[in-house]
Design a protein around this motif. Structure first.
Motif, mmCIF file in Angstrom:
data_model
loop_
_atom_site.group_PDB
_atom_site.id
_atom_site.type_symbol
_atom_site.label_atom_id
_atom_site.label_comp_id
_atom_site.label_asym_id
_atom_site.label_seq_id
_atom_site.Cartn_x
_atom_site.Cartn_y
_atom_site.Cartn_z
ATOM 1 N N ASP A 185 -12.406 2.484 1.384
ATOM 2 C CA ASP A 185 -12.360 3.891 0.998
ATOM 3 C C ASP A 185 -10.902 4.312 0.977
ATOM 4 O OD1 ASP A 185 -12.691 5.846 4.057
ATOM 5 O OD2 ASP A 185 -11.744 3.917 3.675
ATOM 6 N N GLU A 186 -10.342 4.353 -0.196
ATOM 7 C CA GLU A 186 -8.933 4.685 -0.280
ATOM 8 C C GLU A 186 -8.751 6.128 -0.680
ATOM 9 O OE1 GLU A 186 -7.330 0.240 -1.263
ATOM 10 O OE2 GLU A 186 -7.405 1.708 -2.874
ATOM 11 N N GLU A 187 -7.709 6.738 -0.121
ATOM 12 C CA GLU A 187 -7.352 8.087 -0.557
ATOM 13 C C GLU A 187 -6.637 7.959 -1.891
ATOM 14 O OE1 GLU A 187 -7.926 10.903 1.503
ATOM 15 O OE2 GLU A 187 -9.086 9.469 2.666
ATOM 16 N N LYS A 188 -6.394 9.087 -2.511
ATOM 17 C CA LYS A 188 -5.760 9.058 -3.828
ATOM 18 C C LYS A 188 -4.338 8.538 -3.722
ATOM 19 C CE LYS A 188 -5.033 12.177 -7.640
ATOM 20 N NZ LYS A 188 -4.141 13.302 -7.697
ATOM 21 N N ASP A 189 -3.973 7.571 -4.574
ATOM 22 C CA ASP A 189 -2.600 7.022 -4.619
ATOM 23 C C ASP A 189 -2.118 6.575 -3.253
ATOM 24 O OD1 ASP A 189 -1.676 9.611 -6.927
ATOM 25 O OD2 ASP A 189 -2.423 7.572 -7.306
ATOM 26 N N GLU A 190 -2.958 5.872 -2.550
ATOM 27 C CA GLU A 190 -2.581 5.479 -1.199
ATOM 28 C C GLU A 190 -1.650 4.281 -1.224
ATOM 29 O OE1 GLU A 190 -5.886 5.601 1.558
ATOM 30 O OE2 GLU A 190 -4.891 4.060 2.740
ATOM 31 N N SER A 191 -0.549 4.362 -0.455
ATOM 32 C CA SER A 191 0.350 3.204 -0.375
ATOM 33 C C SER A 191 0.529 2.815 1.087
ATOM 34 C CB SER A 191 1.698 3.524 -1.025
ATOM 35 O OG SER A 191 2.317 4.585 -0.341
ATOM 36 N N LEU A 192 0.529 1.518 1.333
ATOM 37 C CA LEU A 192 0.565 1.001 2.695
ATOM 38 C C LEU A 192 1.958 1.128 3.296
ATOM 39 C CD1 LEU A 192 -1.652 -0.422 4.296
ATOM 40 C CD2 LEU A 192 -0.673 -2.570 3.573
ATOM 41 N N LEU A 193 2.037 1.619 4.548
ATOM 42 C CA LEU A 193 3.338 1.720 5.211
ATOM 43 C C LEU A 193 3.486 0.690 6.328
ATOM 44 C CD1 LEU A 193 3.829 5.570 5.702
ATOM 45 C CD2 LEU A 193 4.962 4.096 4.060
ATOM 46 N N TYR A 194 2.423 0.519 7.102
ATOM 47 C CA TYR A 194 2.532 -0.285 8.313
ATOM 48 C C TYR A 194 1.149 -0.830 8.646
ATOM 49 C CZ TYR A 194 3.110 -1.038 13.374
ATOM 50 O OH TYR A 194 3.138 -1.564 14.633
ATOM 51 N N THR A 195 1.084 -2.133 8.930
ATOM 52 C CA THR A 195 -0.229 -2.680 9.222
ATOM 53 C C THR A 195 -0.215 -3.605 10.438
ATOM 54 O OG1 THR A 195 -2.010 -4.042 8.337
ATOM 55 C CG2 THR A 195 0.137 -4.434 7.431
ATOM 56 N N GLU A 196 -1.205 -3.426 11.313
ATOM 57 C CA GLU A 196 -1.308 -4.264 12.505
ATOM 58 C C GLU A 196 -2.540 -5.154 12.485
ATOM 59 O OE1 GLU A 196 -1.256 -1.610 15.809
ATOM 60 O OE2 GLU A 196 0.922 -1.439 15.810
ATOM 61 N N TYR A 197 -3.401 -4.944 11.530
ATOM 62 C CA TYR A 197 -4.558 -5.831 11.459
ATOM 63 C C TYR A 197 -4.925 -6.050 10.002
ATOM 64 C CZ TYR A 197 -7.603 -1.685 10.780
ATOM 65 O OH TYR A 197 -8.195 -0.552 10.312
ATOM 66 N N ASP A 198 -5.664 -7.110 9.775
ATOM 67 C CA ASP A 198 -6.105 -7.423 8.421
ATOM 68 C C ASP A 198 -7.511 -6.909 8.194
ATOM 69 O OD1 ASP A 198 -4.349 -10.530 8.461
ATOM 70 O OD2 ASP A 198 -3.881 -8.712 7.338
ATOM 71 N N VAL A 199 -7.770 -6.532 6.982
ATOM 72 C CA VAL A 199 -9.060 -5.948 6.637
ATOM 73 C C VAL A 199 -9.754 -6.881 5.666
ATOM 74 C CG1 VAL A 199 -10.047 -4.076 5.300
ATOM 75 C CG2 VAL A 199 -8.375 -3.579 7.024
ATOM 76 N N GLY A 200 -11.054 -7.076 5.855
ATOM 77 C CA GLY A 200 -11.747 -7.959 4.918
ATOM 78 C C GLY A 200 -13.231 -7.989 5.176
ATOM 79 N N HIS A 201 -13.896 -8.850 4.427
ATOM 80 C CA HIS A 201 -15.353 -8.983 4.533
ATOM 81 C C HIS A 201 -15.705 -9.919 5.688
ATOM 82 C CE1 HIS A 201 -15.077 -7.192 0.614
ATOM 83 N NE2 HIS A 201 -14.485 -8.249 0.121
ATOM 84 N N TYR A 202 -16.983 -9.919 6.035
ATOM 85 C CA TYR A 202 -17.436 -10.714 7.181
ATOM 86 C C TYR A 202 -18.478 -11.733 6.775
ATOM 87 C CZ TYR A 202 -15.429 -6.694 9.611
ATOM 88 O OH TYR A 202 -14.597 -5.707 10.044
ATOM 89 N N HIS A 203 -18.436 -12.879 7.484
ATOM 90 C CA HIS A 203 -19.424 -13.921 7.211
ATOM 91 C C HIS A 203 -19.620 -14.762 8.456
ATOM 92 C CE1 HIS A 203 -21.703 -16.671 4.663
ATOM 93 N NE2 HIS A 203 -21.110 -17.658 5.275
ATOM 94 N N ARG A 204 -20.876 -14.974 8.800
ATOM 95 C CA ARG A 204 -21.138 -15.817 9.973
ATOM 96 C C ARG A 204 -22.532 -16.423 9.900
ATOM 97 N NH1 ARG A 204 -19.275 -14.509 16.135
ATOM 98 N NH2 ARG A 204 -20.000 -16.465 17.003
#
Lengths: 150, 135
Positions: free
Chosen positions: B73-92
């Motif tokens: 869910d991105e806000e309008k024109d969102e640009s990344l500044l700083y990241t401490e974790y990775d985001v992704g899909h899950y599988h197990r």
């Protein structure tokens, strides 16, 4: 505090499979062996900060929290996220595997810009905390004259 | 007694040699707690960012296969500044022994946590026997 119980069940395929795999994985998780992620030394929750126009968007993954257990506040240039995650299974169960962490957390995140504390919102949806922080408009660049000292 | 503090997050990047996924995006193994009671086996899986519509839970023989797609869910024109974790899909995958009745699975999703309950077949539930005094 509950101790993790592992009971040997020789007739259960799943039990021995998880035990071996889990032991190796747990060792590799130790920070002194590199760990699975660049660990931020006990800092929880990890955050992602992005910008959308005048708004700073801070996200943190906090699954399974009740709203009353999360506290978000703004002080100066920092957002402070505090709360407690309570265990959600009875102690009397037998554990096959335990990977999720519980307990309290408290963290201050410094923001790169001046914030307007009166115009901030926080949302919690599908286990993700999202804080929208409005920044104060930039007062512009002020030119400073350099004078020669004789 | 003061409660302990949380120090680590649970999800781990998937080992692409074990599970080669051709679907785009980053994939993670979600953290799970597996508990057993006298009646059933319980799974609690942390999948923040997923809702019940983006989860698929399949039973294949003795195996539970779980896939969760993240709704970005991105806000309008969102640009990344700083990241401490990775985001992704899950599988197990969870491979279960034959004690559990996979036809009677019950699963629910709330606030990023998937709750799965698989009851045991009757003959595997513990039965208390009466011990009589020997004559």
């Amino acid at each position: 505090m509950a101790l993790v119980k592992l009971r040997e069940n020789p007739y259960s395929r799943s039990d021995s499979l998880y035990r071996k795999h889990g032991e190796i994985e747990d060792i590799m998780d130790e920070p002194w062996l590199g760990g699975p992620f660049p660990e931020f030394a006990g800092v929880y929750p990890p955050v992602i900060i992005s910008k959308s126009g005048d708004t700073l968007v801070l996200r943190a993954e906090l699954p399974g929290m009740k709203l009353k257990d999360i506290d978000v506040s703004i002080s100066g240039c920092s957002i402070i996220i505090r709360g407690e995650r309570y265990p959600d299974l009875e102690d009397t169960c037998m554990y096959h595997r335990r990977e999720r962490d519980f307990g309290f957390f408290s963290r201050a995140v410094g923001l790169p810009e001046n914030v307007n504390p009166d115009k901030c919102e926080a949302f919690y949806h599908n286990g993700v905390l999202k804080v929208l922080v409005t920044t104060k408009p930039d007062k512009g660049v002020k030119h400073i004259n350099v004078r020669q000292i004789k | 007694m003061k409660s302990k503090s949380i120090t680590k997050t649970g999800k781990k990047p998937i080992d692409s040699r074990q599970h080669t996924i051709t679907d785009g995006g980053q994939w993670f193994i979600p953290a799970a707690d597996i508990h057993e009671t006298e009646e059933s086996i319980l799974f609690k899986v942390d999948m923040p960012g997923c809702s019940e519509d983006s989860i698929s839970l399949d039973v294949r023989g003795d195996e539970l296969v779980l896939t969760g797609h993240l709704a970005y869910d991105e806000e309008k024109d969102e640009s990344l500044l700083y990241t401490e974790y990775d985001v992704g899909h899950y599988h197990r995958h969870f491979l279960l022994s034959g004690q559990y009745n996979l036809d009677k699975i019950d699963a629910g999703m709330k606030d990023g946590i998937l709750d799965i309950k698989v009851p045991k077949f009757k003959k595997y539930k513990p039965k208390r026997l009466k011990v009589k005094a020997a004559a």
